[in-house]
Structure formats: C-alpha cells, structure tokens
Design a protein around this motif. Structure first.
Motif, short mmCIF file in Angstrom:
data_model
loop_
_atom_site.label_atom_id
_atom_site.label_comp_id
_atom_site.label_asym_id
_atom_site.label_seq_id
_atom_site.Cartn_x
_atom_site.Cartn_y
_atom_site.Cartn_z
N ARG A 163 7.96 -86.04 48.82
CA ARG A 163 7.40 -86.07 47.48
C ARG A 163 8.54 -85.85 46.50
O ARG A 163 8.98 -84.73 46.27
N GLY A 164 9.02 -86.93 45.91
CA GLY A 164 10.17 -86.83 45.02
C GLY A 164 9.81 -86.83 43.55
O GLY A 164 10.66 -86.54 42.71
N GLY A 165 8.56 -87.16 43.23
CA GLY A 165 8.14 -87.22 41.83
C GLY A 165 7.43 -85.96 41.39
O GLY A 165 7.85 -84.84 41.72
N THR A 166 6.33 -86.12 40.66
CA THR A 166 5.58 -84.97 40.16
C THR A 166 5.13 -84.07 41.30
O THR A 166 4.56 -84.54 42.28
N GLY A 167 5.39 -82.78 41.16
CA GLY A 167 5.02 -81.82 42.20
C GLY A 167 6.10 -81.56 43.22
O GLY A 167 5.94 -80.70 44.10
N SER A 168 7.22 -82.27 43.13
CA SER A 168 8.27 -82.13 44.15
C SER A 168 8.88 -80.74 44.19
O SER A 168 9.18 -80.21 45.26
N ILE A 169 9.09 -80.13 43.02
CA ILE A 169 9.78 -78.84 42.97
C ILE A 169 8.91 -77.73 43.54
O ILE A 169 9.41 -76.80 44.20
N ASP A 170 7.61 -77.80 43.31
CA ASP A 170 6.73 -76.80 43.89
C ASP A 170 6.86 -76.81 45.41
O ASP A 170 6.99 -75.76 46.05
N GLN A 171 6.83 -78.01 46.00
CA GLN A 171 6.94 -78.10 47.46
C GLN A 171 8.33 -77.70 47.94
O GLN A 171 8.47 -77.02 48.96
N LEU A 172 9.35 -78.12 47.22
CA LEU A 172 10.71 -77.76 47.60
C LEU A 172 10.92 -76.25 47.57
O LEU A 172 11.52 -75.67 48.47
N THR A 173 10.40 -75.61 46.54
CA THR A 173 10.54 -74.15 46.41
C THR A 173 9.90 -73.44 47.60
O THR A 173 10.49 -72.54 48.20
N ARG A 174 8.70 -73.84 47.96
CA ARG A 174 8.00 -73.19 49.07
C ARG A 174 8.73 -73.38 50.38
O ARG A 174 8.82 -72.46 51.19
N ALA A 175 9.25 -74.59 50.59
CA ALA A 175 9.94 -74.87 51.85
C ALA A 175 11.27 -74.14 51.94
O ALA A 175 11.62 -73.58 52.98
N MET A 176 12.05 -74.13 50.86
CA MET A 176 13.38 -73.55 50.98
C MET A 176 13.34 -72.03 51.10
O MET A 176 14.16 -71.43 51.80
N TYR A 177 12.36 -71.38 50.47
CA TYR A 177 12.26 -69.93 50.66
C TYR A 177 11.70 -69.59 52.04
O TYR A 177 12.07 -68.56 52.63
N ALA A 178 10.83 -70.44 52.56
CA ALA A 178 10.37 -70.24 53.93
C ALA A 178 11.54 -70.37 54.90
O ALA A 178 11.66 -69.62 55.88
N TYR A 179 12.44 -71.32 54.62
CA TYR A 179 13.62 -71.55 55.46
C TYR A 179 14.61 -70.39 55.36
O TYR A 179 15.10 -69.88 56.37
N SER A 180 14.91 -69.97 54.14
CA SER A 180 15.94 -68.95 53.95
C SER A 180 15.45 -67.54 54.27
O SER A 180 16.25 -66.67 54.63
N GLY A 181 14.16 -67.30 54.10
CA GLY A 181 13.63 -65.96 54.31
C GLY A 181 13.89 -65.02 53.16
O GLY A 181 13.60 -63.82 53.25
N ILE A 182 14.42 -65.52 52.05
CA ILE A 182 14.65 -64.68 50.87
C ILE A 182 13.30 -64.33 50.27
O ILE A 182 12.45 -65.19 50.07
N THR A 183 13.11 -63.06 49.96
CA THR A 183 11.78 -62.58 49.59
C THR A 183 11.57 -62.37 48.09
O THR A 183 10.46 -62.08 47.67
N GLU A 184 12.63 -62.53 47.30
CA GLU A 184 12.49 -62.32 45.85
C GLU A 184 13.05 -63.51 45.11
O GLU A 184 14.11 -64.04 45.45
N TYR A 185 12.36 -63.94 44.06
CA TYR A 185 12.82 -65.08 43.27
C TYR A 185 13.97 -64.68 42.35
O TYR A 185 14.82 -65.50 42.03
N PHE A 186 13.98 -63.42 41.91
CA PHE A 186 15.07 -62.91 41.08
C PHE A 186 15.73 -61.72 41.77
O PHE A 186 15.04 -60.90 42.39
N LEU A 347 5.91 -64.68 48.28
CA LEU A 347 6.92 -64.89 47.23
C LEU A 347 6.24 -65.05 45.89
O LEU A 347 5.30 -65.84 45.74
N SER A 348 6.71 -64.33 44.91
CA SER A 348 6.18 -64.45 43.56
C SER A 348 7.04 -65.43 42.77
O SER A 348 8.13 -65.10 42.30
N VAL A 349 6.57 -66.66 42.66
CA VAL A 349 7.26 -67.69 41.86
C VAL A 349 6.91 -67.43 40.39
O VAL A 349 5.75 -67.14 40.07
N PRO A 350 7.86 -67.52 39.48
CA PRO A 350 7.62 -67.08 38.09
C PRO A 350 6.79 -68.04 37.25
O PRO A 350 7.18 -68.46 36.16
N VAL A 351 5.61 -68.37 37.77
CA VAL A 351 4.71 -69.21 36.97
C VAL A 351 4.20 -68.46 35.74
O VAL A 351 3.66 -69.09 34.82
N TYR A 352 4.40 -67.14 35.73
CA TYR A 352 3.97 -66.34 34.58
C TYR A 352 4.88 -66.53 33.38
O TYR A 352 4.52 -66.14 32.27
#
Length: 397
Positions: A163-186, A347-352
């Motif tokens: 998914r390279g168009g609309t919605g791509s970053i949401d999916q990319l974010t979820r996958a890369m943090y699942a891969y890295s295991g990093i637990t905080e966005y900041f 993971l708390s993504v900063p949608v706020y």
C-alpha cells in the motif's frame, strides 16, 4: 424529534448495517428518529471541518480515533464523562480502550465512545502459501523470504501487495515498530524514535520489495487497489487490519487467513498499535440527552456484536467479546491473546497531535513513494524519508 448522524465511511459494506441498527434504535425509542447521512471516507474530514467552521454540525458522528484530538481542540465535541459515569454498561467496556480514548485529549475527558477495535495483521492466500510449500510467516525473516519465494513477476504473481498511497504510513508505522520492538514513539527528549537505526533497517528492507516482490503500480495503491490484487491472486500477502476480514471472506471464502504481525526478533516482544473507533456527540447539539441514548445504544453489547460480526472487527464491550462471533473468529481471539500477553506493548502513535494527520498525508506519504522508487532504482536507501532535516518524522512537541 430528529437527531442527525454522520457516517464517516459510507458504502455498501457498512451503510445497510447502520440502517438496521437505527431501525432497532427507533423501535426502542419511538420518539427519536435518526437521520442518517452517509459520507464517503475520502471526503468526510473536509466535510466535518466545514461543518465545524460554520457551526452546522450533526448531533452525532462516527469519529476515528485519529481525529478526536483535532475536533476536541476545536471545541467541537461534547464531553461524555457525566453520561458515561451513570451508564449501566460502563463496567463492561474494556478499561484500557476507554483510557486510550481519554489520553487523546489534553484534558483527558471522554470525547468518543468506542464500539470497535482493530489491529494490523498479514492476510495471506492459503492456496498460494500451500502451492509454494510454505507456512504462514511467523517471524520477520519468514516474511521477507516468503514474499520473495511467492513472486513470479513474469506471470504477474507477486509475494506482496504494497500500500503505497493513502494509508501507507499508518501501515508502515505499525510494521516497523513491530519489527524494531521500540516501545515509545518519542524518546525522553521529545524526539521521534522513527529514525532509530532499527526502524530505518526495516524501512530499507521493506522499500526494497517495491518492483521486486510487488507490482509497479503498488506505489499509488490505496485500500481498494491493494485488496483487489489480493482477491485476484496477483498478491499473495497484504497487510491490513481486522476490518477487511468480511471483504476477503466474500471474495475468497476459505482461500485466505490471517496472522498477526510478528514479534520483534531484536527484543523478542510484541509491539502493537490498536485502533479503537467509535462515536461522538457534537458540542452544538440541541439534544444532548438523546444523542447520548444513541451513543450508548451503539456501544451496547448486542449492537456491538451485530456491528463487529458484520464488519469483522473486535468489540470493545466485554460481553460482546464473549459472543459466539468473537469466540469463533480466530483473528479476534489472536488479537485478544496478544493484548493479554504481559510482554506486549501498545504503541501510542501521536494521533492526538492536531497536525499529525496533515503531516502524514502531505509529507510522509509522498516521501515514502519517493523512497520506494529510489530504493528500487538505486538498490540502496541513501536518504531518509523526511525533508530538510533528514528525518522520517520531524520532532513534535
């Protein structure tokens, strides 16, 4: 009395279920009529912004969690705390989900009542996996090896539908943090961890799939295009969430299944993003009590079961989670299991952040498309996704 309801994702897969729900609501409350207004997802945010600016809002609206902070900051949402505290089903709601909704606004008030929850997974074609002699990907190494083995570009067969168009970053974010295991966005200094080397490692590997294990057209794919590739058999694996279960079921029957995104090979733990969505009462409503009756009806156990069963997502009402639907849906049970695991981090993504949505759509999505092209054409990833400062996501405070 009439109250208006705006649907944020109208269409044949959802509108008929709302019509049935409102029919049941009006049977319970014969003095209240619900005027349903279906708005396509791609134009809903703009329509709502215009309505807020002109003070011509509906009484109740379906609101995705990533818009709660924006609308609350504009003073458009009615706090629900006083109603919620008196609601006889409040103790049935999953506490962590309600607490998450409260965390979306600086004043920690409840501006949305959740009725559904989803998380990402890899949907895979069981026939393609079987024909290739593979098992569903359980690790990240499995995933990258499998999509390559499942690709035969000469036959227009690709291991992955990107998914390279609309919605791509949401999916990319979820996958890369699942891969890295990093637990905080900041980090502790308030800088985004998106640019951590472990996240960059994933983006490099993921972007390298483009035009190698994906179709060339994938760089502009939205949801519909991605699912069309999956259902036609052009793509063997796609990433999406629980909400596409029924679409896939209608098209494929038993020729597909899902597996949650793998745990991090780096930390051995699961990092997931949960996405609860629900309904809000608009602050300008002249019928707040009736609006609450509709909100609480939509979040009640019976209606949650009806809604989630028909759209394939996970309820936020614990009685609904004990329904036959939830018990028999493997992806729902897998989701419940991972959420209950003590080693899982949400993971708390900063949608706020009010500007987050515009940063994603105006900056990150087009930059990811450029990055995928560069990675394919040059065989390397020499630049990070951001502009100017070289960051994927700028520092946000």
């Amino acid at each position: 009395m009439t109250i208006t309801f705006w649907d944020d994702n109208a269409g044949p897969n959802r509108t008929p279920f709302y019509q049935e729900i409102f029919k049941r609501f009006e049977q319970k409350y014969p003095n209240i009529h619900v005027e349903y207004v279906g708005v396509p997802q791609q134009s809903w945010k703009q329509k709502m912004d215009v309505a807020i600016a002109s003070n011509d809002m509906p009484d109740v609206a379906a609101v995705a969690n990533n818009f709660v902070s924006d609308f609350a900051a504009k003073g458009a949402l009615l706090p629900l705390d006083s109603y919620y505290d008196k609601w006889d089903e409040k103790d049935k709601m999953i506490p962590s989900v309600v607490n998450f909704i409260r965390s979306l606004s600086p004043d920690k008030k409840l501006y949305m009542l959740p009725n559904t929850l989803f998380m990402d997974l890899y949907w895979y074609r069981t026939d393609k996996i079987k024909d290739a002699g593979l098992n569903p990907p359980q690790t990240w190494d499995d995933f990258f090896k499998d999509v390559d083995k499942l690709t035969d570009a000469g036959k227009n067969q690709f291991g992955y539908g990107m998914r390279g168009g609309t919605g791509s970053i949401d999916q990319l974010t979820r996958a890369m943090y699942a891969y890295s295991g990093i637990t905080e966005y900041f980090d502790k200094n308030g800088k985004a961890t998106v640019n951590d080397p472990k996240n960059i490692e994933f983006v490099k590997k993921f972007a390298a799939l483009y035009k190698k294990d994906t179709a060339a057209s994938d760089v502009t794919n939205g949801y519909k295009e991605m699912v069309a590739e999956f259902n036609s058999g052009t793509a063997a694996i796609i990433q999406h969430n629980f909400g596409s279960y029924n679409d896939n079921l209608k098209a494929l029957g038993d020729k597909f299944a899902g597996v949650l995104l793998p745990k991090s090979a780096i930390t051995g733990k699961a990092v997931v993003v949960t996405n609860p969505n629900g309904y809000s009462a608009m602050k300008g409503t002249k019928h707040p009590d009736e609006a609450w009756k509709l909100l609480s009806f939509l979040a009640s156990s019976d209606i949650q079961t009806y809604w989630n069963q028909n759209i394939g997502q996970m309820p936020t009402n614990q009685d609904s989670m004990n329904s036959d639907y939830a018990k028999n849906a493997k992806h729902i049970q897998d989701g419940a299991k991972i959420l209950a695991d003590k080693d899982t981090t949400i993971l708390s993504v900063p949608v706020y952040l009010p500007d987050y949505a515009s940063i994603v759509s105006q900056r990150l999505e087009p930059n990811f498309q450029k990055a995928a092209d560069r990675q394919h054409d040059r065989g390397r990833f020499s630049e990070r996704l951001g502009q100017g400062d070289g960051e994927i996501v700028p520092r946000l405070q």
